[in-house]
Enzyme design. Structure first.
Site: not given
Length: 306
Positions: A92, A94, A254, A269
């Site tokens: 995917h 983000d 990723h 994150r």
């Protein structure tokens, strides 16, 4: 600062930088340049950073977003990537279900398993560049519907706990993730706002391709997605304590490899705001449902000269 290339198409390690230091404009520009060239860059030995230090460094690189459009119960500015709630083990980019796709993500190792738990990134610009001419023309004329209600069980075979009986924590995370519905139409090929590269915009938030039936959508999606995730187009990072990764979310996908059994894994994150994608003809992505204004500003970067 020294940039060490890790693969022909993606990935570099940046040495000689302490991210908590008061880096000057030249250093910050060099970091952004390395990011644009290598798509994902890695910094070792950043043990001095905590969540606040990570956020402060991110704010020097750009405008930060909220932690997530919907998942805010565990932090409003820094998102814990916590294996108890979710394992992002599917390809995917983000937050593509909103119109203003983030520029970049900064991910810092906090607690790591004794084995496994690597992350893999793929270069979506190289994937486009390597398409045969007829496929490029086809891809440039496709649009895809992205939503935050995707198939959680697609990559989990029968017998997997998350396929059969979702744990309460995972179920709660899914409910929060879907608490506000977002749906956006994005071009399958977008123009990178800083480099001018053409990149493929797909990943697991894609619900279907616009104007096509389910079978045709799945066939074309799988064809193009397989181009993105060819092993030669990827880099795999073995996390160590003190590591921090930054990736260009506009030019990568990723996958967090869930090969660490029931061990605990946690990373932090922070996300940098980006722009609304445009296709090769200049048409912008279209919001179908949801308002991402509370999540992120729209930041239009200056394209590179030449």
């Amino acid at each position: 600062m020294r940039v060490v290339k890790l693969g022909a198409h993606i990935g570099a390690r940046v040495d000689g930088v302490r991210l908590a230091d008061d880096l000057d404009a030249t250093a910050l520009t060099a970091i952004n340049t390395a990011l644009l060239e290598h798509k994902v860059i890695f910094f070792r030995g950043q043990d001095h950073l905590d969540d606040e230090g990570q956020l402060a460094f991110a704010q020097r690189l750009g405008t930060t977003t909220a932690a997530h459009p919907t998942v805010l119960s565990r932090g409003t500015r820094v998102l814990p990537i916590d294996s108890r709630y979710d394992k992002a083990n599917s390809w995917h980019t983000d937050v593509t279900f909103v119109d203003r796709i983030p520029k970049a993500s900064l991910l810092r190792a906090v607690t790591l398993p004794d084995y496994g738990g690597t992350t893999v990134w793929a270069n979506t610009a190289t994937a486009y560049a390597q398409l045969p001419g007829p496929l490029r023309i086809l891809a440039e004329n496709l649009w895809a519907v992205h939503t935050n209600r995707y198939d959680y069980t697609a990559d989990h075979p029968a017998g997997d706990q998350r396929h059969d009986v979702l744990a309460d924590t995972v179920r709660e995370h899914r409910a929060e993730f879907e608490s506000e519905y977002f749906e956006t139409e994005h071009p399958v090929v977008r123009v990178h706002p800083e480099t001018g590269e053409r990149v493929l915009l797909l990943g697991h938030f894609v619900k279907r391709l616009v104007g096509l039936g389910a079978t045709e959508s799945a066939t074309l999606f799988n064809l193009l997605q397989a181009r993105i995730t060819k092993l030669e187009n990827t880099v795999r990072w073995n996390w160590a304590p003190g590591d921090l990764a930054i990736w260009d979310n506009r030019a990568t996908q990723h996958y967090a490899v869930a090969d660490y059994d029931d061990q605990f894994r946690r990373l932090s994150r922070v996300t940098l705001a980006g722009d609304v994608p445009v296709d090769v003809n200049g048409a912008s992505s279209r919001v179908i449902a949801g308002d991402a204004g509370k999540y992120s500003a729209v930041i239009a970067p200056v394209p590179l000269a030449g």
